[in-house]
Design a protein around this motif. Structure first.
Motif, PDB file in Angstrom:
ATOM      1  N   LEU A   1      -4.703  -4.119  -2.370  1.00  0.00           N
ATOM      2  CA  LEU A   1      -4.938  -3.260  -3.528  1.00  0.00           C
ATOM      3  C   LEU A   1      -5.893  -2.126  -3.172  1.00  0.00           C
ATOM      4  CD1 LEU A   1      -5.459  -6.064  -6.197  1.00  0.00           C
ATOM      5  CD2 LEU A   1      -3.486  -4.539  -6.071  1.00  0.00           C
ATOM      6  N   HIS A   2      -6.968  -2.484  -2.494  1.00  0.00           N
ATOM      7  CA  HIS A   2      -7.978  -1.499  -2.101  1.00  0.00           C
ATOM      8  C   HIS A   2      -7.372  -0.459  -1.159  1.00  0.00           C
ATOM      9  CE1 HIS A   2     -11.701   0.012  -0.128  1.00  0.00           C
ATOM     10  NE2 HIS A   2     -12.216  -0.174  -1.325  1.00  0.00           N
ATOM     11  N   ARG A   3      -6.538  -0.912  -0.236  1.00  0.00           N
ATOM     12  CA  ARG A   3      -5.890   0.021   0.697  1.00  0.00           C
ATOM     13  C   ARG A   3      -5.004   1.015  -0.044  1.00  0.00           C
ATOM     14  NH1 ARG A   3      -0.972   0.044   2.050  1.00  0.00           N
ATOM     15  NH2 ARG A   3      -0.597  -2.140   1.511  1.00  0.00           N
ATOM     16  N   ILE A   4      -4.225   0.530  -0.987  1.00  0.00           N
ATOM     17  CA  ILE A   4      -3.307   1.414  -1.711  1.00  0.00           C
ATOM     18  C   ILE A   4      -4.077   2.493  -2.465  1.00  0.00           C
ATOM     19  CG2 ILE A   4      -1.619   1.542  -3.583  1.00  0.00           C
ATOM     20  CD1 ILE A   4      -0.797  -1.347  -2.796  1.00  0.00           C
ATOM     21  N   VAL A   5      -5.134   2.078  -3.185  1.00  0.00           N
ATOM     22  CA  VAL A   5      -5.855   3.019  -4.045  1.00  0.00           C
ATOM     23  C   VAL A   5      -6.746   3.966  -3.249  1.00  0.00           C
ATOM     24  CG1 VAL A   5      -7.582   3.191  -5.888  1.00  0.00           C
ATOM     25  CG2 VAL A   5      -5.755   1.496  -6.045  1.00  0.00           C
ATOM     26  N   THR A   6      -7.359   3.476  -2.185  1.00  0.00           N
ATOM     27  CA  THR A   6      -8.334   4.311  -1.469  1.00  0.00           C
ATOM     28  C   THR A   6      -7.761   5.043  -0.265  1.00  0.00           C
ATOM     29  OG1 THR A   6      -9.073   2.487  -0.058  1.00  0.00           O
ATOM     30  CG2 THR A   6     -10.192   2.765  -2.178  1.00  0.00           C
ATOM     31  N   VAL A   7      -6.667   4.533   0.311  1.00  0.00           N
ATOM     32  CA  VAL A   7      -6.097   5.154   1.519  1.00  0.00           C
ATOM     33  C   VAL A   7      -4.739   5.787   1.233  1.00  0.00           C
ATOM     34  CG1 VAL A   7      -5.332   4.755   3.894  1.00  0.00           C
ATOM     35  CG2 VAL A   7      -7.328   3.527   3.009  1.00  0.00           C
ATOM     36  N   ASP A   8      -3.825   4.982   0.687  1.00  0.00           N
ATOM     37  CA  ASP A   8      -2.470   5.484   0.472  1.00  0.00           C
ATOM     38  C   ASP A   8      -2.393   6.475  -0.688  1.00  0.00           C
ATOM     39  OD1 ASP A   8      -1.889   3.706   2.470  1.00  0.00           O
ATOM     40  OD2 ASP A   8      -0.873   2.251   1.191  1.00  0.00           O
TER      41      ASP A   8
END
Length: 309
Positions: free
Chosen positions: A272-279
């Protein structure tokens, strides 16, 4: 002690019927076995009735003895180092109060409100639950309308996004926090180990809730794919706008920020964190924009800076 019936469902039912008739006509002739069976059946029926009926009653809550008329008393979990509130609906409700400039006072704790959930509020000596219904009430009571600039179509879109994040995306956060990363909860909640030991049973209950909802029946990959589509839909709709519906924030921003803020600041290392902050970096910028505008005391609440003495 023999109960006196054949060991089969039909035999048990027939014996129970006979026992009930005996109880109603001549209870003095009940055998010990019949008494045990009737008593156990009564307890079972009572438990089912309580679960179906009594369990739906409004919770009794302890209210303040004194209150300031017109002031909102917000009941929510206390801040932790990661975020001012560890429930997305608490973040939503407090962000709304800040957006609408409605005076409120924190009542930190973990007591459940009249609907058995948290957050909840006290207002003029009354307890109210459900963040969405609280917003509707306060809009009427305070004459607030954060959506006044929106068209009917925009309001429909806003409601659709609100329901998506609260009825679907939210459960992805629950699964990630309580199932996939349960071992990280002690640090996140900042609770002693023995307290976490006591609430370990909650993991099983949440699994059952996820299953009953339906999202818990998917494979891990399918579930993550569903939640990722939600998050990318928000990102695509937001685009380069400062807020979801345009240049100024509206109610939907409180709801979406409530969910996304938990992902940004309280799910480090998760998909979840990857999607919102990176992707989807526009979602991270969006969260920081709302945080900077309405949460000037964020660092104080999370003890990242010293509170005023």
């Amino acid at each position: 002690m023999s109960l006196g019936f054949q060991a089969s469902p039909a035999g048990l039912l027939e014996y129970l019927q006979t026992s009930v008739v005996q109880l109603l006509t001549d209870p003095t002739q009940l055998s010990p076995g019949q008494g045990v069976l009737v008593g156990a059946s009564a307890l079972l029926v009572g438990a089912v009735l309580w679960s179906c009926c009594g369990g739906q009653r409004r919770n009794k809550v302890k209210l303040r003895a004194e209150f300031t008329p017109g002031k909102v008393y917000l009941h929510a979990p206390p801040p932790v180092k990661a975020i001012p509130c560890l429930t997305p609906f608490g973040m939503k409700l407090e962000t709304y109060l800040r957006m609408a400039d409605i005076p409120f006072e924190h009542m930190y704790g973990r007591s459940m409100g009249p609907k058995g959930k948290i957050p909840w509020i006290e207002y003029n000596g009354e307890a109210m639950g459900d963040s969405g219904l609280i917003l509707e009430f306060l809009n009427r009571e305070k004459g607030v309308d954060l959506n006044q600039s929106l068209s009917a179509a925009d309001k429909a879109v806003s409601r659709a996004f609100t329901k998506m994040v609260e009825e679907n995306t939210y459960w992805g956060l629950v699964e990630d926090r309580w199932i996939e990363n349960f071992d990280k909860l002690q640090d996140l909640f900042e609770l002693p180990w023995f307290v976490m030991f006591l609430i370990r049973s909650a993991k099983g209950k949440i699994k059952k809730t996820l299953w009953a909802h339906g999202i818990g029946r998917h494979t891990k990959d399918d579930l993550r794919g569903i939640i990722e589509k939600d998050l990318r839909a928000i990102s695509n709709f937001l685009g380069t706008k400062p807020y979801l519906m345009g240049e100024e924030p509206t109610e939907v921003d409180a709801a979406v920020f409530g969910q996304l803020s938990e992902i940004v600041w309280a799910t480090s290392g998760s998909y979840l964190h990857r999607i919102v902050t990176v992707d989807c970096p526009n979602l991270l910028a969006y969260c920081n924009r709302i945080k900077d505008r309405y949460w000037s005391d964020w660092d104080q609440l999370t003890n990242k800076t010293k509170k005023d003495q």
